[in-house]
Design a protein around this motif. Structure first.
Motif, mmCIF file in Angstrom:
data_model
loop_
_atom_site.group_PDB
_atom_site.id
_atom_site.type_symbol
_atom_site.label_atom_id
_atom_site.label_comp_id
_atom_site.label_asym_id
_atom_site.label_seq_id
_atom_site.Cartn_x
_atom_site.Cartn_y
_atom_site.Cartn_z
ATOM 1 N N ASP A 6 4.689 6.824 -1.379
ATOM 2 C CA ASP A 6 3.944 7.937 -1.789
ATOM 3 C C ASP A 6 4.120 7.818 -3.445
ATOM 4 N N ILE A 7 2.932 7.945 -4.044
ATOM 5 C CA ILE A 7 2.896 8.212 -5.653
ATOM 6 C C ILE A 7 2.450 9.408 -5.842
ATOM 7 N N ILE A 8 3.351 10.062 -6.670
ATOM 8 C CA ILE A 8 2.882 11.640 -7.126
ATOM 9 C C ILE A 8 2.306 11.528 -8.438
ATOM 10 N N ASP A 9 1.080 11.708 -8.622
ATOM 11 C CA ASP A 9 0.591 11.651 -10.045
ATOM 12 C C ASP A 9 0.738 12.981 -10.670
ATOM 13 N N SER B 84 9.374 8.143 -2.555
ATOM 14 C CA SER B 84 8.292 8.447 -3.233
ATOM 15 C C SER B 84 8.713 8.212 -4.909
ATOM 16 N N VAL B 85 7.601 8.369 -5.864
ATOM 17 C CA VAL B 85 7.976 8.265 -7.194
ATOM 18 C C VAL B 85 6.853 8.834 -7.847
ATOM 19 N N SER C 204 0.816 -1.299 0.048
ATOM 20 C CA SER C 204 -0.102 -0.120 -0.022
ATOM 21 C C SER C 204 0.806 1.144 0.002
ATOM 22 N N PHE C 205 0.181 2.506 -0.369
ATOM 23 C CA PHE C 205 0.610 3.625 -0.476
ATOM 24 C C PHE C 205 0.051 4.767 -0.416
#
Lengths: 262, 153, 791
Positions: A45-48, A23-24, A3-4
């Protein structure tokens, strides 16, 4: 999949603020998501970055084309401007993966990921690209460091990629029939002052093939490549192809590319 | 957790979901739209293709949170008031499906193709369908069906 | 009503699939369901000293974790090899124990070690990561060619040899070879394939503690047999309290015939925890744990007279079984392979020896064609080579040796009832424009491409039978089929079959037969299959048996319905039963216009008496109801045959090889639905092209499967295939009343040698399957070098 926290953000500043060692940035996710599914990568963390408007679009000047990082492959492939100025680049985009990958995958994502078998890195090298990031400009020659490694620093975000328009150019790919990625891809671009030959799929990272460049600089013709010796040592050898076969393909594809240059 | 609001097959849907929820999982596991299939874990087979804002994408390689606010069409929503889409009709007529597992993704992919190209050639159809693996049909009748559907649209 | 048999009836099952309403196992969700994730061996061979589940058991959401110890404690039995093969020395085959969860040892990467059950799939997966298994890695035997010379991987199985089987008369064969004018030899590898049905396997177990009934939903071609094995051998649940349902199944190709370890474990676990348990394979798991196909090494020799007449055949094969002997693993390289090595040729003597070996790889079992593709590949490569070496045209060489009189008793096993091999050869020659091939070769050359042509004339044996014969040679079950026709009072029909449709279109084909037979519109006929609680016991779908055996059972049940109908009609029409004719749904008194429709008869059977104005008394001694069951045991196999001709073009620079023309002319006997048959040929041929040009399951030295995803295992895709030309000839089978022969596997059987013969013709050097670009390119370089040296 681990999970993230998913963040959809609207500005480069916001993106950088959220970025951390765990993060990515997500710019399509065509490689990132499968890697996460297989447990090969995990992030907190996923940074869209898809909703950062400034990162989208194609701008053409007399000398260069600037493509926003989150521009999708399908958009580059169908862009009239790209087709007119550097048709080989549009064709490259049109040949990436499959239709659904082209509808989601982005140029910035592809370059930042720097898969050794991806197509775009070869375009960056061959077309003398400048990678404009949130912090600086990086010439393509200094951008692709090693397999999945680039000059990008933590939190640094690709904003646009600027390609120099060549006199003529062509990209030839021999795809792996399983994955559709390049077993070998050769991008040939002819400028007034020089010829650049970039090769993807053959080593751990995209590179310029000096031997072929030298031959073409003195005589820009397919036959000029006949005499070039491509060493197989140092080339990838894996389930898809041996290093010898890759060495062979580099020449074959370079010749095809020269013949097909426009 | 994320609140995601979408319009799926014309219906407004809003759900609180885990951040890691893939679109395929939202459709299948949370909304019981099981017509969208999952046939691989490397984004290759195309059984999970749906339309997001009119474009075909692989729903197994897409976080639902990433497309908040989008319009989605799945295989369940393609027929219009019970009238099948021309590609659905043509696949039936030309026996372009056997076990039916790849069919939903194949159909949704073709819908996107036919939006982009009015009269695709055999090779254009075959190139477009690279991202949809079918183990049953050998693709021949699918290609025939796509051509017929194109001629009827 | 026009006859439906022989027409291109659109499929009844299509609408649900086209609108997303198919219901596959993974689409089923039950209340209070849990999720299973398997802990699998990362090693090809290891002993296990300890499985520590303590940490994992405490992970969030975990309901239960079970290991091989729990399985042993509950006395759950192992999976079985269903066909006993006896070696040449008279000893029985050697089969290791195959517990559904490993008991101390694991024998391939992906072998099952433990199962984690949790409230969500993510929780099950995360907890599985916390299961600690102490492996002692042992040296693995990976290559087929190494097995016989390696230390045993299973205790007590010397040389890793399961059996050393022989078929034919060795001394007579040796004698024929000693007198032969010419001997042609060939060495072949039949590459290991991964079936890759697009629907990954899945199982859901559901136990009802009140009724003590257990239900297993599973992706299976053969639900009754699965229930039988899980009951009789694994001892999970008695048959009468056990329901196995195979709902819509997304392709099988053999890989879903047999019950798998996961089926046993999920059924057992659901019963144990008294909650539904759902497991769906990830594709990577499918690659690792679905049974693989083929994997033979063969040396073969053909004895020929100078005029091209074949006088004898010798075949020696090593067949890789993988880590365990799967259900049909032992019959596939023996009785499905050995008898077929003769092809459709009149060969007076032959001997076939097969050594089946264990290796630390995924078990190998039946995959589309099962044994017959391997046999056909061998004989068709050998015959093509013989023709070439002897300077005889490939078509002429074949036709000179064709069986031409029927019935024909072959020297090994089969008695072939019917065929006309010249008919399909000639039609294929014409359709492929064989006579102008050299022009096309020249044309290709002008584009820098090498063109080649290859033939494959094949014989197939379908519908394995009769039961008494197959059981006498080791089969653990009879191979008959069941059918039940239930006429409802309102005139529509439910047809139950023991076969299973997972893409073959039985719902349509079988309904066509019933519609013609009983004169009932096809839309009023519904086929029911895949549920052990509904229809009678059946043997499932594989080996192209469904129509020849299952279809015939349906026909027989229809006959019984008609017989009963005649009695009832006679009574109602005041005539004798033998005065009644049945035609197009009507019972008619001979030479009169007195008649009753079959619907009226059905109504009478269910409402015997007066109903309003309708009087429908039953004759004395006739039971009410209209439902008939038939079990059909065929008298013989059926024997499809055909000619496939392939043309390839090879790019001289890259070695890339493409099939540019493909002609298939098959004799499937009577064809019920040409549209569906065409689809079967297309699919089979493309799988065969896949084997010849693209597909290859590869292991590294340590036994890791390195082609375990679509990134590495090449599936045929739409863009690298040609448009196939398909046609038929027909000599009806005499072994079943429908005259049908079976069509499901023919393409996969015929195509590999046709393609490879074409490749070898193009590049003039022998290479093995798959003919990848690199392999072809290397061969071309080698040729160039040799030519230079020769010059």
């Amino acid at each position: 999949m681990k999970s993230f926290n998913f963040h959809s953000i609207k500005s480069v500043k916001e993106a950088q603020k959220l970025a951390s060692g765990k993060s990515v940035y997500l710019a399509g996710g065509m490689t990132t998501i499968p890697a996460m599914k297989h447990g090969l990568a995990s992030y907190s963390d996923i940074i869209d970055i898809k909703n950062i408007k400034d990162l989208s679009g194609i701008k053409v000047s007399s000398k260069s084309i600037r493509i926003g990082a989150i521009t999708k492959h399908a958009e580059v492939a169908s862009s009239k401007e790209v087709r007119k100025s550097i048709s080989s680049l549009a064709l490259l985009a049109d040949g990436i993966g499959d239709a659904q990958v082209r509808n989601r995958g982005t140029i910035g994502g592809s370059i930042a990921n720097n898969d050794p078998t991806a197509d775009y890195p070869s375009a960056c090298l061959a077309l003398n690209a400048t990678i404009h990031t949130s912090n600086r400009k990086i010439h393509a020659n200094k951008f692709f460091k090693d397999m999945f490694e680039t000059a990008l620093k933590k939190g640094e975000l690709i904003e646009t990629v600027e390609f120099q328009i060549p006199t003529k150019s062509s990209y030839e790919k021999f795809p792996s029939p399983a994955s559709l990625y390049a077993m070998v891809g050769v991008y040939v671009a002819k400028y007034k002052s020089e010829v650049i030959v970039a090769v993807t799929g053959a080593q751990s990272v995209v590179y310029r093939c000096k031997e072929i460049e030298n031959a073409l600089n003195s005589n820009f013709s397919a036959s000029a490549i006949d005499g070039v010796k491509i060493k197989s040592s140092g080339l990838n050898s894996d389930i898809h192809a041996s290093s010898d076969y890759r060495a062979h393909l580099i020449k074959v594809l370079a010749k095809k590319a020269v013949t097909g240059c426009k | 957790m994320q609140r995601v609001s979408l319009v799926i097959n014309g219906n407004k849907v809003s759900r609180e979901i885990e951040d890691r929820t893939l679109l395929s999982s939202l459709l299948r596991d949370i909304l019981s739209l099981t017509g969208t299939h999952v046939g691989c874990d490397t984004s290759q087979c195309g059984a999970c293709v749906v339309l997001v804002d009119g474009k075909s994408v692989k729903s197994c390689t897409l976080f639902a949170a990433d497309i908040d606010g989008s319009k989605i069409i799945t295989i369940e929503g393609l027929a219009n008031n019970g009238k099948l889409h021309p590609i659905q009709e043509a696949l039936k007529k030309h026996h372009g499906l056997q076990c039916g597992f790849c069919t939903p993704g194949m159909v949704m992919s073709v819908v996107d193709l036919l939006k982009n190209k009015k009269n695709p050639s055999d090779q254009e159809i075959r190139d477009w369908l690279k991202g949809n693996i079918c183990r049953c049909t050998g693709y021949q009748n699918i290609v025939a069906a796509v051509k017929e559907a194109a001629s009827k649209m | 009503m026009a006859s439906l048999v022989g027409s291109r009836v659109e499929r009844k099952e299509d609408k649900k699939f086209l609108t997303g309403k198919g219901r596959y196992t993974a689409d089923i969700n039950l209340a209070n369901q849990t999720y299973a994730y398997f802990v699998r061996s990362p090693h090809a061979r290891a002993s296990i000293s300890k499985v520590d589940v303590s940490k994992a058991s405490n992970a969030p959401g975990v309901v239960k974790i079970l290991t091989g110890d729990d399985l042993a404690e509950d006395k759950i039995g192992g999976l079985i090899a269903g066909w006993k093969i006896v070696s040449q020395d008279g000893t029985d085959m050697k089969v290791p124990a195959h517990p559904p969860l490993a008991n101390n040892t694991v024998n391939y990467v992906g072998d099952h070690v433990a199962v984690v059950i949790a409230e969500t799939l993510d929780q099950a997966r995360e907890a599985a990561d916390l299961v600690r298994v102490d492996y002692k890695v042992l040296k693995a035997v990976v290559k087929t060619s190494d097995a016989l010379n390696s230390k045993p991987i299973h205790e007590g199985i010397d040389k890793n040899l399961c059996f050393d089987w022989g078929l034919g008369d060795k001394s007579k064969t040796d004698e024929a070879f000693s007198k032969a004018e010419k001997i042609i030899k060939i060495d072949l590898v039949n590459n290991r394939l991964i079936p890759n049905a697009m629907e990954p396997r899945a199982s859901i177990g559901d136990y009802n503690p009140s009724s003590e009934n257990l239900t297993l939903y599973t992706t299976n071609q053969n639900p009754h047999l699965t229930r039988l094995v899980l009951s009789a051998f694994c001892a999970i649940q008695p048959e009468h309290k056990f329901r196995v349902v195979a709902p819509d199944v997304g392709g099988g190709f053999g890989s879903k015939i047999y019950p798998y370890a996961e089926d046993a474990v999920i059924a057992w676990t659901a019963k144990k925890i008294e909650r539904p348990v759902k497991w769906v394979a990830e594709r990577t798991e499918s690659f690792l744990s679905d049974c693989h196909g083929r994997d033979h090494i063969t040396h073969a020799e053909l004895a020929v007279k100078n005029d091209g007449k074949i006088v004898g055949l010798k075949v020696e094969t090593i067949a890789n079984l993988g880590g365990y002997a799967s259900l049909f693993a032992t019959v596939t390289p023996t009785y499905l392979y050995g008898p077929l090595v003769l092809g459709l040729y009149d060969i007076p003597v032959a001997f076939c020896n097969v050594k089946a070996v264990y290796t630390n790889t995924t078990p190998v079992d039946a995959y589309r064609g099962a044994g017959r593709p391997e046999a056909t590949y061998m004989i068709e490569r050998l015959v093509e080579k013989a023709a070439k070496e002897m300077g005889i045209d490939r078509a002429e060489f074949r036709s000179k040796n064709f069986i031409s009189k029927f019935p024909h008793q072959q020297c090994l096993v089969h008695n072939i009832d019917s065929g006309d091999y010249s008919a399909h050869l000639n039609k294929a020659l014409e359709l492929s424009d064989y006579k102008n091939f050299e022009n096309r070769r020249t044309e290709s050359k002008s584009k820098g491409k090498l063109r080649g042509i290859g033939f494959s004339t094949y014989l197939e044996a379908c519908g394995i039978a009769p039961s008494a014969v197959v059981m006498s040679i080791g089969a653990g079950v009879g191979l008959w089929e069941s059918a039940e026709i239930r006429f409802n009072a309102t005139g529509n029909i439910s047809v139950f079959t023991g076969t299973h449709s997972h893409g073959q279109g039985h719902d349509t084909t079988f309904a066509q037969i019933v519609s013609d037979k009983l004169g009932v519109p096809i839309e009023n006929i519904d086929l029911v299959h895949g549920d052990t609680d509904k229809g009678p016991f059946g043997m499932g779908t594989y080996g192209s048996r469904s129509l020849a055996v299952g279809g015939t059972a349906i026909t027989k049940a229809c006959d019984k319905i008609i017989d009963k109908g005649k009695k009832v009609a006679a009574h109602m029409l005041e005539a004798k039963p033998d005065e009644i004719d049945f035609k197009a749904g009507e019972f008619i008194v001979k030479n009169s216009n007195k008649k009753k429709t079959i619907g009226e008869i059905a109504f009478a059977c269910y409402l015997p008496g007066q109903y309003g104005e309708i009087k429908s008394p039953l004759p004395e001694g006739v039971e009410p109801g209209l439902k008939e069951t038939a079990f059909y045991d065929p008298v013989n196999f059926s024997f499809p045959a055909g000619t496939h001709i392939c043309e390839v073009e090879v790019d001289q620079d890259t070695g890339e090889t493409k099939v540019v023309a493909y002609t298939a002319v098959d004799d499937f006997g009577t064809v019920i639905n040409p549209m569906i048959v065409e689809g079967q040929v297309h699919g089979g041929v493309v799988q065969g092209i896949g084997q010849a040009l693209y597909e290859n399951a590869r292991y590294d030295e340590s036994g890791q499967l390195i082609t375990a995803s679509y990134m590495d295992y090449t599936m045929p895709r739409a863009n690298n295939l040609p448009e196939l030309r398909i046609d038929y000839t027909s000599t009806p089978a005499t072994s079943n009343p429908l005259g049908v022969k079976g069509c499901g596997e023919a393409g996969a059987i015929a195509a590999p040698p046709a393609v490879m013969n074409a490749v070898i013709d193009a590049i003039d050097i022998d290479i093995s399957m798959p003919a990848t670009s690199e392999k072809v390119c290397n061969a071309l370089q080698k040729n160039k070098k040799n030519n230079k040296e020769a010059a």
